[in-house]
Write a protein that holds these residues in place. Sequence first.
Motif, PDB file in Angstrom:
ATOM      1  N   PHE A  10      42.250 -70.253  81.435  1.00 17.45           N
ATOM      2  CA  PHE A  10      41.731 -71.303  82.303  1.00 17.45           C
ATOM      3  C   PHE A  10      40.202 -71.313  82.309  1.00 17.45           C
ATOM      4  O   PHE A  10      39.559 -70.320  82.661  1.00 17.45           O
ATOM      5  N   VAL A  11      39.647 -72.438  81.930  1.00 21.08           N
ATOM      6  CA  VAL A  11      38.200 -72.606  81.919  1.00 21.08           C
ATOM      7  C   VAL A  11      37.736 -72.919  83.339  1.00 21.08           C
ATOM      8  O   VAL A  11      38.256 -73.834  83.988  1.00 21.08           O
ATOM      9  N   THR A  12      36.751 -72.176  83.830  1.00 17.64           N
ATOM     10  CA  THR A  12      36.250 -72.393  85.189  1.00 17.64           C
ATOM     11  C   THR A  12      34.818 -72.909  85.219  1.00 17.64           C
ATOM     12  O   THR A  12      34.349 -73.343  86.269  1.00 17.64           O
ATOM     13  N   ALA A  13      34.107 -72.861  84.098  1.00 16.90           N
ATOM     14  CA  ALA A  13      32.740 -73.374  84.042  1.00 16.90           C
ATOM     15  C   ALA A  13      32.337 -73.516  82.591  1.00 16.90           C
ATOM     16  O   ALA A  13      32.878 -72.833  81.714  1.00 16.90           O
ATOM     17  N   ALA A  14      31.377 -74.396  82.322  1.00 18.71           N
ATOM     18  CA  ALA A  14      30.889 -74.567  80.955  1.00 18.71           C
ATOM     19  C   ALA A  14      29.523 -75.226  80.970  1.00 18.71           C
ATOM     20  O   ALA A  14      29.175 -75.964  81.899  1.00 18.71           O
ATOM     21  N   TRP A  15      28.731 -74.952  79.924  1.00 20.82           N
ATOM     22  CA  TRP A  15      27.423 -75.584  79.777  1.00 20.82           C
ATOM     23  C   TRP A  15      26.947 -75.444  78.340  1.00 20.82           C
ATOM     24  O   TRP A  15      27.190 -74.429  77.682  1.00 20.82           O
ATOM     25  N   ALA A  16      26.268 -76.473  77.851  1.00 18.53           N
ATOM     26  CA  ALA A  16      25.576 -76.420  76.571  1.00 18.53           C
ATOM     27  C   ALA A  16      24.273 -77.182  76.713  1.00 18.53           C
ATOM     28  O   ALA A  16      24.187 -78.147  77.484  1.00 18.53           O
ATOM     29  N   ALA A  17      23.260 -76.783  75.977  1.00 20.84           N
ATOM     30  CA  ALA A  17      22.028 -77.564  75.939  1.00 20.84           C
ATOM     31  C   ALA A  17      22.347 -78.948  75.405  1.00 20.84           C
ATOM     32  O   ALA A  17      23.239 -79.107  74.570  1.00 20.84           O
TER      33      ALA A  17
ATOM     34  N   PRO B 175      25.892 -73.409  70.900  1.00 20.32           N
ATOM     35  CA  PRO B 175      27.301 -73.528  71.232  1.00 20.32           C
ATOM     36  C   PRO B 175      27.514 -74.034  72.649  1.00 20.32           C
ATOM     37  O   PRO B 175      26.544 -74.215  73.396  1.00 20.32           O
ATOM     38  N   LEU B 176      28.775 -74.222  73.009  1.00 21.48           N
ATOM     39  CA  LEU B 176      29.153 -74.457  74.397  1.00 21.48           C
ATOM     40  C   LEU B 176      29.483 -73.112  75.013  1.00 21.48           C
ATOM     41  O   LEU B 176      30.357 -72.392  74.530  1.00 21.48           O
ATOM     42  N   TRP B 177      28.745 -72.749  76.058  1.00 23.32           N
ATOM     43  CA  TRP B 177      29.071 -71.542  76.816  1.00 23.32           C
ATOM     44  C   TRP B 177      30.130 -71.899  77.847  1.00 23.32           C
ATOM     45  O   TRP B 177      30.024 -72.924  78.528  1.00 23.32           O
ATOM     46  N   LEU B 178      31.144 -71.055  77.964  1.00 21.35           N
ATOM     47  CA  LEU B 178      32.171 -71.322  78.967  1.00 21.35           C
ATOM     48  C   LEU B 178      32.676 -70.021  79.561  1.00 21.35           C
ATOM     49  O   LEU B 178      32.562 -68.947  78.957  1.00 21.35           O
TER      50      LEU B 178
ATOM     51  N   LYS C 242      36.057 -65.331  87.418  1.00 21.86           N
ATOM     52  CA  LYS C 242      35.994 -66.662  88.002  1.00 21.86           C
ATOM     53  C   LYS C 242      34.550 -67.117  88.186  1.00 21.86           C
ATOM     54  O   LYS C 242      34.143 -67.487  89.287  1.00 21.86           O
ATOM     55  N   ILE C 243      33.805 -67.051  87.106  1.00 26.00           N
ATOM     56  CA  ILE C 243      32.481 -67.665  87.097  1.00 26.00           C
ATOM     57  C   ILE C 243      32.672 -69.153  87.346  1.00 26.00           C
ATOM     58  O   ILE C 243      33.513 -69.807  86.732  1.00 26.00           O
ATOM     59  N   ARG C 244      31.884 -69.727  88.265  1.00 21.91           N
ATOM     60  CA  ARG C 244      32.090 -71.104  88.691  1.00 21.91           C
ATOM     61  C   ARG C 244      31.081 -72.084  88.118  1.00 21.91           C
ATOM     62  O   ARG C 244      31.302 -73.299  88.167  1.00 21.91           O
ATOM     63  N   SER C 245      29.965 -71.583  87.607  1.00 19.43           N
ATOM     64  CA  SER C 245      28.951 -72.512  87.130  1.00 19.43           C
ATOM     65  C   SER C 245      28.041 -71.810  86.137  1.00 19.43           C
ATOM     66  O   SER C 245      27.747 -70.619  86.288  1.00 19.43           O
ATOM     67  N   ILE C 246      27.605 -72.558  85.105  1.00 17.96           N
ATOM     68  CA  ILE C 246      26.688 -72.050  84.087  1.00 17.96           C
ATOM     69  C   ILE C 246      25.633 -73.117  83.841  1.00 17.96           C
ATOM     70  O   ILE C 246      25.948 -74.303  83.753  1.00 17.96           O
TER      71      ILE C 246
END
Length: 358
Positions: free
Chosen positions: A152-159, A164-167, A202-206
Amino acid sequence: RTLRSVTSRLEDLAPHDCEFFPPACTPDALCPNGPFDATDPSKGLDWRTHVDVITGRSASDVWIAGSVGTVAHFDGTSWSTSDLGTQESQHALWLLDSGEVSLGLTQSIFTRGLELDAGASDGGAVTSAGGWSVRSPRLPMPPGFNASRHRFVTAAWAAPGAEPLWLAAGDTLWRLRRTAGSELELVPGAPPSACPVTPCRKIRSIHGASPATLWAVGEIGAAVRITAANTDAPVATQLDPRTWTGLAGVWAASDADVWAVGGAGTARHYAGDPLYWDVVADVPTNENLNAVWGTSSSDVWVVGDAGVVLHYDGAVWSRVKIAGLGARRPDLTAVWSPAPGHVWIGGVGVVLSLGGKP
């Protein structure tokens, strides 16, 4: 009962926040503008739909994703839904120059417009009516790896437009990238050992101000800085946000100017200290805060439960009005701003923009 006691009881039940929820839209208020109908739940997207992520390439290229496979796009004039071909809830959107990626599970990655090796990872999947194909990434299999713990993906971010996409999934931060053979590959970004005191579960934000440095926050006050994030050897460092309260949102104006928000009105600001975040004590709410975004250190937006929206102008926090929702006070879970004066906010059954304009 006396008339006085009944009147007093009605006054107790009456909402005390009406000043923040006016009936008519004004330029300084947030107003409904999205694939939900503001007054009729039978039109547009179902009001029970949760908007989990909102992002874009520009003010005329905005995307949302959320529960039951919901994906929608704003083209600068109007919103349209995009058929993903699934009812899996989506928690991440990755907008590349050549196409889009949406995912809620690490094993089911939906792509649209990307040139990938069709035979390597999609198993002959059929393209949906919205032009999406589902793919399974190559996964590492280190000793003790348990794929079910990292579904289950709980957060993701990419420039913007970059790889890459960090998740976040399970207790690990991952990187999703395209290989030289045009496959999608999921590789570790930061292991659980990066958080020896408060586990990175359960990281919620990146978010990051640049591809080289990013931040991740989550439950039990987890706050992790990733440096060398754009190399094959990223380094994770745990900093102390001076709280055990769960943190749900993070946004970085620069590597030394970072905001994090969380439960019960918790807000923290990182200003470059080697270890500690600063406590922010003047936030005008006790509601859970779910997301933060900005365009500069003097233009920061925070959204939370019960229709709470806050703005920071570099000196003072203020509560922002939301018009046209009647008695509804939806939880707000996502915010994104392409430029000062333009902000998009998503939540349970609602998408808002400032002044009702894009």
